[in-house]
Design a protein around this motif. Structure first.
Motif, mmCIF file in Angstrom:
data_model
loop_
_atom_site.group_PDB
_atom_site.id
_atom_site.type_symbol
_atom_site.label_atom_id
_atom_site.label_comp_id
_atom_site.label_asym_id
_atom_site.label_seq_id
_atom_site.Cartn_x
_atom_site.Cartn_y
_atom_site.Cartn_z
ATOM 1 N N GLU A 1 0.900 -1.187 -0.148
ATOM 2 C CA GLU A 1 0.038 -0.037 -0.095
ATOM 3 C C GLU A 1 0.847 1.206 -0.187
ATOM 4 O O GLU A 1 0.707 2.409 -0.546
ATOM 5 C CB GLU A 1 -0.937 0.025 1.177
ATOM 6 N N ASP A 2 1.936 1.220 0.732
ATOM 7 C CA ASP A 2 2.762 2.504 0.919
ATOM 8 C C ASP A 2 3.571 2.536 -0.449
ATOM 9 O O ASP A 2 3.912 3.739 -0.692
ATOM 10 C CB ASP A 2 3.799 2.261 2.000
ATOM 11 N N LEU B 1 -10.966 -8.811 0.151
ATOM 12 C CA LEU B 1 -11.665 -8.310 -0.965
ATOM 13 C C LEU B 1 -12.478 -7.358 -0.432
ATOM 14 O O LEU B 1 -12.970 -7.257 0.766
ATOM 15 C CB LEU B 1 -12.733 -9.445 -1.884
ATOM 16 N N VAL B 2 -12.953 -6.329 -1.298
ATOM 17 C CA VAL B 2 -13.567 -4.927 -0.944
ATOM 18 C C VAL B 2 -14.491 -5.226 -2.076
ATOM 19 O O VAL B 2 -14.198 -5.202 -3.284
ATOM 20 C CB VAL B 2 -12.851 -3.546 -1.326
ATOM 21 N N THR B 3 -15.735 -5.337 -1.761
ATOM 22 C CA THR B 3 -16.966 -5.794 -2.726
ATOM 23 C C THR B 3 -17.967 -4.580 -2.579
ATOM 24 O O THR B 3 -18.228 -4.005 -1.534
ATOM 25 C CB THR B 3 -17.616 -6.909 -2.357
ATOM 26 N N GLU B 4 -18.754 -4.510 -3.619
ATOM 27 C CA GLU B 4 -19.935 -3.773 -3.736
ATOM 28 C C GLU B 4 -20.773 -4.258 -4.767
ATOM 29 O O GLU B 4 -20.476 -4.931 -5.861
ATOM 30 C CB GLU B 4 -19.798 -2.326 -4.196
ATOM 31 N N ARG B 5 -22.168 -4.220 -4.540
ATOM 32 C CA ARG B 5 -23.138 -4.806 -5.541
ATOM 33 C C ARG B 5 -23.235 -3.891 -6.525
ATOM 34 O O ARG B 5 -23.524 -2.813 -6.725
ATOM 35 C CB ARG B 5 -24.399 -4.812 -4.911
ATOM 36 N N VAL C 1 -6.941 -1.619 -4.161
ATOM 37 C CA VAL C 1 -8.098 -0.698 -4.159
ATOM 38 C C VAL C 1 -7.727 0.723 -4.560
ATOM 39 O O VAL C 1 -8.462 1.604 -5.233
ATOM 40 C CB VAL C 1 -8.641 -0.716 -2.746
ATOM 41 N N THR C 2 -6.566 1.141 -4.174
ATOM 42 C CA THR C 2 -6.242 2.551 -4.731
ATOM 43 C C THR C 2 -5.430 2.712 -5.728
ATOM 44 O O THR C 2 -4.932 3.794 -6.091
ATOM 45 C CB THR C 2 -5.019 2.771 -3.364
ATOM 46 N N ARG D 1 -9.319 1.867 -10.037
ATOM 47 C CA ARG D 1 -10.422 2.924 -9.717
ATOM 48 C C ARG D 1 -10.835 3.260 -10.963
ATOM 49 O O ARG D 1 -12.391 3.564 -11.139
ATOM 50 C CB ARG D 1 -9.876 4.068 -9.096
ATOM 51 N N ALA D 2 -10.136 3.752 -11.951
ATOM 52 C CA ALA D 2 -10.888 4.035 -13.309
ATOM 53 C C ALA D 2 -11.607 2.967 -14.054
ATOM 54 O O ALA D 2 -12.968 3.346 -14.668
ATOM 55 C CB ALA D 2 -9.553 4.673 -14.151
#
Length: 320
Positions: free
Chosen positions: A91-92, A178-182, A294-295, A300-301
């Protein structure tokens, strides 16, 4: 992970949790190798992305682990994954990578930052082709230095995900990594060709489906619980099955039987919807991103482009 073998892990000397690390012994460039393995899950794939041999990747990560005195990656069933400290370090490290990319853009005289590197996406065959591909291509058109890889397969995500940055999956995966979203829901229904209906008649009730040939996934090879045919059509056994939804669509068009198909695919073909009031299956598509990705600006795009794609084409996913 020995310099002569991509399948062996480096083994730095074990140290206590409060060991002091001399920053002068850290090579920032080694962090690029850690990020590449984090994104691909494979030493060879990471080497290809960096334009080096896999032994170089092995050696540079071993050097980084020796500098910090901790193991940063570990062997999993589907490739290499980051340890907890490895994820924190990566991450860093992303901030350093992004800063270098901004320097490249500045030197190149670009007014707006461009996206770099390789992003791997996994998705179901149908949704990945019809919805993900246009979204990914749109981002690629704006950022020609970005490499996008799309792997299509209707399968469950591993509990220890590796080998992808972003995944589109049917259902709701559960993993702390995992980072999830519907992202959206989509509809499936029963469809048949005019030729099939002429030869075999049109079922008027759900019970009459047992007298017809059904087309769906191969039950014994299907790992996605939300697609379990018994859940939606109890007692009905497919007569023609395939792991590929496009093969199911083709078989339905050829009159092999009644297909249980996504509306967004079936409505593109000359097929008739059957028992629409009785059989209207709704399933979720989840957008899942590995925590260490994630970052990442490109991730992100691409995530944003996927959200836009399904928002603009919602009528295809769930017809009115």
């Amino acid at each position: 992970m020995h310099p002569h073998s991509p399948d062996q892990s480096p083994a730095p000397e074990p140290v206590g949790p409060h060991r002091s690390v001399d920053p002068r012994k850290l090579r920032a460039d080694d962090l690029r190798y850690l990020l590449a393995v984090a994104r691909t899950g494979r030493l060879v794939a990471a080497a290809d992305a960096l334009g080096v041999d896999h032994t170089t990747v092995s050696r540079r990560i071993a050097a980084l682990e020796k500098s910090v005195g901790l193991r940063l990656i570990e062997r999993g069933t589907e490739g290499w994954t980051l340890t907890d400290i490895g994820r924190a370090v990566s991450e860093d490290a992303r901030a350093i990578e992004e800063a270098l990319n901004r320097v490249v853009d500045t030197v190149a005289g670009q007014d707006s930052p461009s996206l770099h590197g390789t992003v791997r996406v996994t998705a179901p065959d149908g949704f990945g082709t019809v919805f993900a591909t246009p979204a990914l291509v749109r981002v690629r058109r704006r950022h020609p230095q970005l490499q996008v890889e799309l792997i299509t397969a209707t399968r469950q995500l591993a509990l220890r995900p590796s080998g992808f940055d972003l995944a589109l999956v049917i259902g709701v995966p559960s993993s702390s990594r995992l980072v999830t979203e519907r992202l959206t829901d989509y509809a499936l229904g029963l469809y048949a060709s005019d030729d099939y209906l002429t030869r075999h008649g049109r079922p008027e009730t759900v019970a009459e489906l047992r007298e017809h040939a059904l087309i769906f996934y191969i039950e014994s090879m299907l790992q996605v619980g939300d697609l379990d045919i018994e859940r939606h059509l109890p007692g009905v056994t497919p007569a023609f099955s395939s792991t590929n939804v496009f093969a199911q669509l083709e078989a339905t068009q050829q009159g092999a039987g009644i297909g249980v198909l996504p509306a967004f695919l079936a409505q593109r073909a000359p097929l008739r919807r059957l028992l629409a009031d009785e059989i209207d299956i709704r399933l979720p598509i989840t957008l899942a991103v590995r925590r260490e990705a994630v970052t990442h600006p490109a991730v992100r795009a691409l995530s944003s482009a996927l959200r836009q794609e399904v928002a603009e084409r919602s009528a295809e996913l769930i017809p009115g």
